[in-house]
Every structure is written in structure tokens, then in C-alpha cells.
Design a protein around this motif. Structure first.
Motif: not given
Length: 282
Positions: A103-106, A108-109, A112
Motif C-alpha cells: 500500500r502507498p500509505s505503508i 510513506a509510513l 516517516r
């Protein structure tokens, strides 16, 4: 229903039990380890003939109450009971191939997370995504072996999983791969990996025959790093259930020497490695 695997799993669980474990008298000396089949049948409240056929891979699909009785008779853990249902065909099985897209959100995580080495592994132990600190601490996944199962059993110098828990990590790999094979029995990436490891590693083959499906949790891990020396980190693994993947995070207590070593690695990156660069995706 995976009849042969179900039979082998039942045998392995039966043979690990002693009569005293289930409240039965030991009686005369036994020729083989574990409970007798008729003893399991009595405890599960089913016929001996039916239980024997289950172990031989010749029985029709057992009902949920029968499986519950067998699980109780064999003193199965929650994970082992779930595995029993998967093999019997009474739990959902993913009939396709395991997912490798993150997942793109993972993604990005991962970028960060401060002072945290993080990476995502698939159901077949392939590292799918990672951040720079993970590459600096573990390995340069962009250029090296990205399958942790192969690294654990086939690499003559498996530095990736550290120096403190070689046996524990190998046991973890085997139990997770067995569960993955039950979920993806027709995925050539999973079945091929298991066959490759069974053929290439006597240790994997030995552990595979134990039919274990639950390993002890790994709470800490120590890495012997070529630049900063030994680093002990806390291990946290988060299940990404929608894609059957895991996010693995390595951290150290703030202010500890291990946290200082991680901070140094964050500055150095992979610049000290011959190939020179890290990566994030394959």
C-alpha cells in the motif's frame, strides 16, 4: 480439504503428547511415542475407525464439532486449531497467489518513521519495501537476496537475521511458511520456495517434518554490524491483513547505546557498503 497434510499434522500433534498430558495412565511401555489413535478418538468422542482414516488421508471432510473435539483432545493451541481448520477445508483459503504490492500509505509510513528500521515482508518472506535505516542495519536489499527464508537456510553467511537468534528465526520461518502454504496451496511462488528449501537445507527439512505452526514471539534481536558493532533492538511486527503482509519495525530505547548506534547508522546509510546504495522497492 488437504487430506495428506491434515493426516501428517494430526500424527505430529498426537505423537508429541504423553498419556499423562491428557489425564490418562501411562500403562505398559509403549513401542511408539505419543498417544494411541484410539485414545485420541475416545477423547474427541469420535470412532477410532474415522480418526484412523483421517490420519491416513482417506476420510471425508470432518465437521466443525468433530474438529473442535480433536483440537481439544490433542491440546492444540489457538494457532494450531486455526491451522487444523484450514487443512480440513472449513476455513477460508486464498486460492490465488499471495500479494506483493505494498500500500502507498505503508511506503510513506516507512519514510516517516524516526530512528526506526522498517520493512515489509510478503507471505513468502520476500522483503517488498524498506527504508534507508533497514538497508543500513540489515542488508542492501536493492542488490542482495531479498527472501529472508532463503537467506536463513541457504546463505552460507546469513548475517541478515543477526547473531542472537539463529535457531529461533529459522523456526519462525518454517512455521510461517507452513501456514502460508496452507493458505496458498496453488501458488507456485510459495510451493516452489518450500520445495527449494526442503531440497537445499537439511535443517529446514528437519524442522518442516515437525509440523509446528506457532513459534515463540521474538521481542528483541541482536545484530553484529560490520561498522558499529552489536546492536540490540526491540522487534515489533504488525499484520497488514488486507494483503497478507507484515510490517516489521526495529527500534531501541531512547538514550541507550543501541539507539545511538542506530542514529549513527542513519547518518552513514549504506555508504560504507561496496555497492553503495540502498533501495525502497523492487
Amino acid at each position: 480439504m488437504q487430506k495428506q497434510e491434515l493426516g501428517a499434522f494430526l500424527r505430529s500433534r498426537r505423537e508429541r503428547l504423553a498419556p499423562g498430558d491428557v489425564g490418562l495412565p501411562s500403562g505398559p511401555r509403549r513401542r511408539t511415542p505419543g498417544l494411541r489413535r484410539e485414545e485420541v478418538a475416545v477423547l474427541a468422542q469420535i470412532s477410532t475407525e474415522y480418526y484412523v482414516r483421517l490420519e491416513q488421508g482417506r476420510a471425508p471432510r470432518p465437521s466443525a464439532p468433530v474438529l473442535a473435539g480433536i483440537a481439544a483432545a490433542l491440546r492444540l493451541t489457538a494457532a494450531e486449531s486455526d491451522h487444523l481448520h484450514v487443512l480440513a477445508g472449513t476455513a477460508p483459503v486464498r486460492t490465488g497467489r499471495h500479494r506483493r504490492d505494498v500500500r502507498p500509505s505503508i511506503l510513506a509510513l516507512l519514510e516517516r518513521l524516526p530512528q526506526t528500521a522498517g520493512f515489509v515482508v510478503s507471505a513468502a518472506f520476500e522483503v517488498l519495501a524498506w527504508n534507508d535505516l533497514a538497508a543500513a542495519l540489515l542488508d542492501d536489499f536493492a542488490h542482495g537476496e531479498r527472501n529472508l527464508a532463503r537467506k536463513a537456510f541457504l546463505d552460507p553467511d546469513p548475517r541478515l537475521y543477526g547473531v542472537s537468534d539463529v535457531a529461533e528465526f529459522r523456526h519462525h520461518v518454517v512455521t510461517e511458511l507452513r501456514a502460508s502454504l496452507a493458505r496458498y496451496p496453488s501458488d507456485p511462488a510459495v510451493t516452489g520456495l518450500v520445495e527449494e528449501l526442503r531440497d537445499g537445507s537439511a535443517e529446514f527439512a528437519r524442522l518442516w517434518e515437525r509440523h509446528d505452526v506457532q513459534a515463540a514471539s521474538m521481542l528483541t534481536k541482536t545484530f553484529r554490524h560490520p561498522v558499529v558493532g552489536d546492536i540490540t533492538v526491540d522487534c515489533d511486527t504488525l499484520a497488514l491483513t488486507d494483503r497478507d503482509q507484515h510490517l516489521v519495525l526495529y527500534t531501541a530505547p531512547p538514550g541507550s547505546p543501541d539507539a545511538e548506534a542506530l542514529a549513527l547508522l542513519a547518518v552513514l546509510g549504506t555508504s560504507f557498503r561496496p555497492l553503495g546504495t540502498g533501495g525502497h522497492r523492487g
